[in-house]
Each structure stands twice: as C-alpha cells, then as structure tokens.
Scaffold this motif. Structure first.
Motif, mmCIF file in Angstrom:
data_model
loop_
_atom_site.group_PDB
_atom_site.id
_atom_site.type_symbol
_atom_site.label_atom_id
_atom_site.label_comp_id
_atom_site.label_asym_id
_atom_site.label_seq_id
_atom_site.Cartn_x
_atom_site.Cartn_y
_atom_site.Cartn_z
ATOM 1 N N VAL A 1 0.854 -1.189 0.000
ATOM 2 C CA VAL A 1 0.000 0.000 0.000
ATOM 3 C C VAL A 1 0.887 1.234 0.000
ATOM 4 O O VAL A 1 1.816 1.358 0.804
ATOM 5 N N VAL A 2 0.603 2.160 -0.903
ATOM 6 C CA VAL A 2 1.325 3.426 -1.019
ATOM 7 C C VAL A 2 0.499 4.499 -0.314
ATOM 8 O O VAL A 2 -0.728 4.492 -0.384
ATOM 9 N N GLY A 3 1.158 5.416 0.351
ATOM 10 C CA GLY A 3 0.453 6.531 0.981
ATOM 11 C C GLY A 3 -0.255 6.149 2.262
ATOM 12 O O GLY A 3 -1.384 6.577 2.500
ATOM 13 N N LEU A 4 0.392 5.362 3.081
ATOM 14 C CA LEU A 4 -0.228 4.923 4.341
ATOM 15 C C LEU A 4 -0.771 6.108 5.121
ATOM 16 O O LEU A 4 -0.065 7.087 5.359
ATOM 17 N N GLY A 5 -2.044 6.046 5.480
ATOM 18 C CA GLY A 5 -2.676 7.082 6.278
ATOM 19 C C GLY A 5 -3.017 8.359 5.546
ATOM 20 O O GLY A 5 -3.533 9.296 6.145
ATOM 21 N N ASP A 6 -2.773 8.431 4.244
ATOM 22 C CA ASP A 6 -2.990 9.668 3.488
ATOM 23 C C ASP A 6 -3.974 9.434 2.346
ATOM 24 O O ASP A 6 -3.592 8.931 1.287
ATOM 25 N N PRO A 7 -5.246 9.801 2.544
ATOM 26 C CA PRO A 7 -6.253 9.550 1.502
ATOM 27 C C PRO A 7 -5.984 10.293 0.200
ATOM 28 O O PRO A 7 -6.295 9.779 -0.879
ATOM 29 N N TYR A 8 -5.378 11.480 0.265
ATOM 30 C CA TYR A 8 -5.056 12.225 -0.949
ATOM 31 C C TYR A 8 -4.035 11.456 -1.779
ATOM 32 O O TYR A 8 -4.230 11.238 -2.983
ATOM 33 N N VAL A 9 -2.952 11.014 -1.164
ATOM 34 C CA VAL A 9 -1.913 10.274 -1.879
ATOM 35 C C VAL A 9 -2.494 8.971 -2.424
ATOM 36 O O VAL A 9 -2.229 8.597 -3.578
ATOM 37 N N GLN A 10 -3.292 8.277 -1.628
ATOM 38 C CA GLN A 10 -3.872 7.023 -2.105
ATOM 39 C C GLN A 10 -4.784 7.260 -3.310
ATOM 40 O O GLN A 10 -4.751 6.496 -4.281
ATOM 41 N N ALA A 11 -5.569 8.327 -3.290
ATOM 42 C CA ALA A 11 -6.433 8.636 -4.437
ATOM 43 C C ALA A 11 -5.581 8.968 -5.666
ATOM 44 O O ALA A 11 -5.874 8.508 -6.776
ATOM 45 N N LYS A 12 -4.515 9.763 -5.479
ATOM 46 C CA LYS A 12 -3.624 10.112 -6.602
ATOM 47 C C LYS A 12 -3.021 8.858 -7.226
ATOM 48 O O LYS A 12 -3.001 8.716 -8.450
ATOM 49 N N VAL A 13 -2.534 7.944 -6.396
ATOM 50 C CA VAL A 13 -1.914 6.720 -6.899
ATOM 51 C C VAL A 13 -2.948 5.864 -7.621
ATOM 52 O O VAL A 13 -2.691 5.354 -8.720
ATOM 53 N N ALA A 14 -4.128 5.714 -7.045
ATOM 54 C CA ALA A 14 -5.191 4.935 -7.702
ATOM 55 C C ALA A 14 -5.520 5.537 -9.062
ATOM 56 O O ALA A 14 -5.675 4.808 -10.053
ATOM 57 N N LEU A 15 -5.595 6.853 -9.142
ATOM 58 C CA LEU A 15 -5.901 7.512 -10.417
ATOM 59 C C LEU A 15 -4.758 7.366 -11.419
ATOM 60 O O LEU A 15 -5.005 7.261 -12.624
ATOM 61 N N GLU A 16 -3.525 7.331 -10.956
ATOM 62 C CA GLU A 16 -2.385 7.075 -11.853
ATOM 63 C C GLU A 16 -2.471 5.665 -12.436
ATOM 64 O O GLU A 16 -2.220 5.456 -13.625
ATOM 65 N N ILE A 17 -2.836 4.703 -11.592
ATOM 66 C CA ILE A 17 -2.981 3.318 -12.053
ATOM 67 C C ILE A 17 -4.134 3.213 -13.047
ATOM 68 O O ILE A 17 -4.023 2.539 -14.079
ATOM 69 N N ILE A 18 -5.233 3.896 -12.766
ATOM 70 C CA ILE A 18 -6.378 3.918 -13.688
ATOM 71 C C ILE A 18 -5.961 4.533 -15.020
ATOM 72 O O ILE A 18 -6.279 4.001 -16.090
ATOM 73 N N SER A 19 -5.245 5.655 -14.979
ATOM 74 C CA SER A 19 -4.805 6.315 -16.214
ATOM 75 C C SER A 19 -3.915 5.397 -17.048
ATOM 76 O O SER A 19 -4.038 5.347 -18.281
#
Length: 133
Positions: A40-58
């Motif tokens: 898991v990237v961005g432990l405890g940080d919902p902004y970072v987790q959303a950014k990473v998920a969106l990068e993977i989606i892109s």
C-alpha cells in the motif's frame, strides 16, 4: 473484440477479474487502490492514495487506447467520508475539465485495512470526450 488489461496482481487470477476491459469503445476499469508491487502506497494519506489509484487507472486506460478525457463515470469508495475533500481534490486534479458523473460513498472497509480509497472508472473512447461535443 475484447481487450483485457492485467496489473499483474495475484488477486486478479485468484478472484477472476481484470484491471480493465475494453469492448468496442467502452472501457470499464475495476476498483483500483493505491497498491504498487504488493504494498500500500500513501499509508494514512487519503489524498496520496487517491492520486496513486488515479495514476494506475490512467495507465490502464492508456493500455486500451483511452485516457482520462474519455472517462464518463467514476465511483469512489472511502473508509472515512471525512476525507472527501482530500480525495475530491485528487479526483479534481485529473477530471476538472472532463467532469464525469461521479459518486463518492463511505464503506465499512476495503480489502486491506491500510487502504482508504478505491476508485472505479468507465470510459467511452472517442464519443465520451467533452471536446467531441
């Protein structure tokens, strides 16, 4: 013609799903979290987790000849709706001009307790673009 994208996750084979599937001009991207190389990237940080998920989606969209500009629908699942602004900011950074239909809901849990955000996307290649109107 059906084009499937794999992220290489062991879960895909075990559960029986693809990161993304394109049939014709329609693309569906599975629920995507901030997991890279099994961690898991961005432990405890919902902004970072959303950014990473969106990068993977892109990246998955690109693999089937689509882009965030083709997205017409997103669904966002958060484990704490109090983080909506941080998650929404990450979503807006990608989709501010596209403005897909979007839903954000709080869920009791995701597959790993360290995950705070999961995002799905649907795209229409070509016909879904705002600039095509």
């Amino acid at each position: 013609m059906r084009h499937q994208v794999s992220s290489g996750s062991a879960w895909e084979q075990q559960v029986g799903y693809s990161r993304a599937v394109r049939v014709g001009n329609v693309v569906h991207v599975a629920g995507t979290t901030a997991v890279r190389d099994g961690s898991v990237v961005g432990l405890g940080d919902p902004y970072v987790q959303a950014k990473v998920a969106l990068e993977i989606i892109s990246a998955a969209l690109a693999e089937v000849g689509a882009s965030p500009a083709d997205v017409v629908r997103t669904r966002i699942y958060v484990t704490d709706i109090g983080s909506w602004e941080e998650v929404g900011r990450a979503h807006g950074e990608v989709f501010a001009e596209v403005r897909p239909a979007a839903t954000m809901v709080e869920v009791a849990a995701l597959i790993d307790p360290d995950l705070l955000v999961e995002i799905e996307a649907e795209a229409l290649v070509g016909g879904g673009r705002a600039d095509a109107l």
